[in-house]
Motif scaffolding. Structure first.
Motif, PDB file in Angstrom:
ATOM      1  N   ALA A 104       0.932  -1.370  -0.141  1.00 56.52           N
ATOM      2  CA  ALA A 104      -0.038   0.106  -0.020  1.00 56.52           C
ATOM      3  C   ALA A 104       0.784   1.318  -0.232  1.00 56.52           C
ATOM      4  O   ALA A 104       0.683   2.370  -0.415  1.00 56.52           O
ATOM      5  CB  ALA A 104      -0.852   0.055   1.278  1.00 56.52           C
TER       6      ALA A 104
ATOM      7  N   GLY B 126       0.790   4.170  -2.416  1.00 53.28           N
ATOM      8  CA  GLY B 126       0.739   5.695  -1.995  1.00 53.28           C
ATOM      9  C   GLY B 126       1.545   6.733  -2.224  1.00 53.28           C
ATOM     10  O   GLY B 126       1.505   7.889  -2.430  1.00 53.28           O
TER      11      GLY B 126
ATOM     12  N   LEU C 257      -0.685   3.567   2.726  1.00 55.17           N
ATOM     13  CA  LEU C 257      -0.974   4.475   1.650  1.00 55.17           C
ATOM     14  C   LEU C 257      -0.704   5.990   2.122  1.00 55.17           C
ATOM     15  O   LEU C 257      -0.071   6.655   1.244  1.00 55.17           O
ATOM     16  CB  LEU C 257      -2.491   4.667   1.370  1.00 55.17           C
TER      17      LEU C 257
END
Length: 404
Positions: free
Chosen positions: A61, A65, A114
C-alpha cells in the motif's frame, strides 16, 4: 498573515520548520505501529505469519501511496499534500486502535501504508527543495527529527505497556500527537518558486542514474524493516524480554539514527558523501552482526542502537542526491525511487517474519550484515549539494563555517 486565496510570501525558514513537522508526524506514526505489533498480535490472537502478511500489505500500500503522493503534490502542491497525508495517518492509527475485528484492522493498516507512502513523496520532495535553497547539506536534519519522534513514540509505548494500558489507548495517544503536529503544517512558499508549476519530463538517463541509489535504499530498508518491525518480537520471543522491555530495541535503534543524522550533514560537509557512505557501511555490517548474535536483550538493544547509527545516513543521502538529478521533476523521481524503499521493507519485513515464526530471528539479522557490504560499490554515485546558482556547496561560506 496569508489571506484565503492569496499566495503565501516566500519563507525559507518557515518551509524548513513545516517540513520538519511532517517528518516528526511520520516518525511518530511509524514508531507507534511498529512498537505495538506484539500487543496487537495478542489482542487479536494473530499468528506470526498473519502479522507478516498484514505488514506485507502495508508495504504494498505504501508503494501505491507513493505514486498517489506524486499526483497529490502536482495537483494540490506539497504543503496541502503533506497535511492531507498526515491527517490520514492519524485516522489510520485510530482505525487500528478501535478496530472491532481483523477485517477493519487490515483496512486500517492499508490506509496507514497509503498515507505513509504519500508522506514519503511529498515530504522528501519538499526537503530536497529546501536543501537546495539553503545551499548546503541539511537533508539529514529532517530525518533526525523523524528519528527523535520515533524514539519518543517508542518510549511512550514502553511506558504505557509498563502501566498495563490497553494497546488501543496507546494508539489513540499517538494519533493525538500526530494531529497536533498536523495543526502546525501551514502554507508557505520557497523564494523563487511559482505555485502550480508543472513537473518536467524525466529523461531515460535519469532513471539509469537512479539505480545505485535504489540499491542503497533497498538494502538500507531491508535492515531498517528487520529492526523496526521485528526487534520488539525478537527481544520478546527469542531473548525473553518483557512486553515493557521489548520496545527498547526500537527506541535504541531510533536513538542511534538520531545521533547519526544529527551529525550527518556536518560530516558530509567535512569529508564528503562518498566517505560517509563507506564508513556507514562498515559500521552497519558490524552492528547488524552484533544484533544477530547478542546473548541477552540488553546487548541486542545496544547493537540495535549501533545499527541505527550506521544506517542513519543512507536514506537522506540517497534521496537528497536523487532529488538533485533533476530538481524540476523531483516528485516523480522520488516517487519511483521510493519503490526501492518499499521493496526493501517487503523483503526485510517478510523474510524476518517468516524466519521469526520458525524461531530463526538471529538469521534474519545475520544475512543483512553481509548484504550491506554491497553498498561500497555505490558510494561514488553520491554528490555534494549544489546551490540554486549551480555552485558546489563547498563554495558556500556556510559550508566552511559548519552552519546548519
Amino acid at each position: 498573515m496569508t489571506l484565503p486565496g492569496q499566495d503565501p510570501a516566500p519563507n525559507k525558514a518557515g518551509a524548513r520548520r513545516v517540513t520538519a513537522l511532517v517528518f516528526a508526524a511520520q516518525g511518530t506514526a511509524v514508531a507507534a505501529v511498529s512498537t505495538t505489533i506484539p500487543a496487537v498480535e495478542e489482542r487479536f490472537g494473530l499468528p506470526a505469519l498473519a502479522t507478516t502478511a498484514i505488514l506485507l500489505a502495508v508495504a504494498l500500500a505504501a508503494g501505491a501511496g507513493s505514486l498517489l503522493g506524486m499526483a497529490a503534490v502536482r495537483r494540490l502542491g506539497p504543503v496541502a499534500a503533506m497535511r492531507s497525508c498526515v491527517l490520514a495517518v492519524a485516522a489510520a492509527l485510530l482505525g487500528i486502535a478501535w478496530a472491532p475485528d481483523t477485517t477493519v484492522l487490515v483496512a486500517a493498516y492499508v490506509l496507514f501504508g497509503l498515507s505513509v507512502g504519500g508522506i514519503d513523496v511529498s515530504a522528501n520532495t519538499r526537503a530536497a527543495a529546501v536543501e537546495r535553497h539553503y545551499g548546503h547539506s541539511i537533508f539529514a536534519s529532517f530525518y533526525a527529527v523523524w528519528s527523535c519522534a520515533g524514539v519518543a513514540a517508542a518510549l511512550l509505548t514502553a511506558g504505557t505497556s509498563r502501566l498495563n494500558w490497553p494497546v488501543a489507548d496507546t494508539l489513540v495517544i499517538q494519533a493525538a500527537v500526530v494531529v497536533v503536529l498536523a495543526l502546525g503544517i501551514r502554507s508557505h512558499r520557497l523564494p523563487g518558486t511559482t505555485p502550480g508549476r508543472a513537473s518536467a519530463a524525466v529523461g531515460t538517463r535519469i532513471w539509469v542514474r537512479l539505480v545505485p541509489f535504489g540499491i542503497v535504499l533497498l538494502v538500507a530498508y531491508v535492515i531498517d524493516s528487520s529492526v523496526s518491525t521485528w526487534s520488539a518480537a525478537y527481544l520478546h520471543e527469542t531473548l525473553a524480554a518483557s512486553l515493557a522491555a521489548a520496545p527498547l530495541a526500537y527506541a535504541a535503534y531510533q536513538a542511534g539514527t538520531v545521533l547519526g543524522r544529527a551529525g550527518a550533514d556536518r560530516l558530509v560537509r567535512r569529508i564528503g558523501p562518498v566517505a560517509v557512505v563507506c564508513w556507514a557501511t562498515v559500521l552497519t555490517a558490524a552492528a547488524a552482526a552484533g544484533l544477530a548474535f547478542a546473548p541477552t536483550w540488553p546487548i541486542a538493544a545496544a547493537a540495535a542502537g549501533l545499527t541505527g547509527l550506521g544506517v542513519s545516513a543512507f536514506a537522506p543521502l540517497c534521496l537528497a542526491s536523487a532529488g538533485r538529478l533533476q530538481p524540476d521533476a523531483a516528485e516523480a523521481i522520488l516517487a519511483r525511487l521510493n519503490l526501492f524503499n518499499y521493496f526493501g521493507v517487503i523483503a526485510g519485513g517478510a523474510v524476518s517474519g517468516v524466519l521469526g515464526s520458525a524461531g530463526q530471528f538471529r538469521l534474519a539479522y545475520a544475512a543483512p550484515a553481509l548484504l550491506v557490504l554491497l553498498l561500497m560499490a555505490t558510494a561514488r554515485s553520491f554528490t555534494p549539494v549544489r546551490t540554486e546558482s549551480g555552485a558546489d556547496e563547498r563554495s558556500n561560506p556556510m559550508y566552511w563555517a559548519g552552519t546548519t
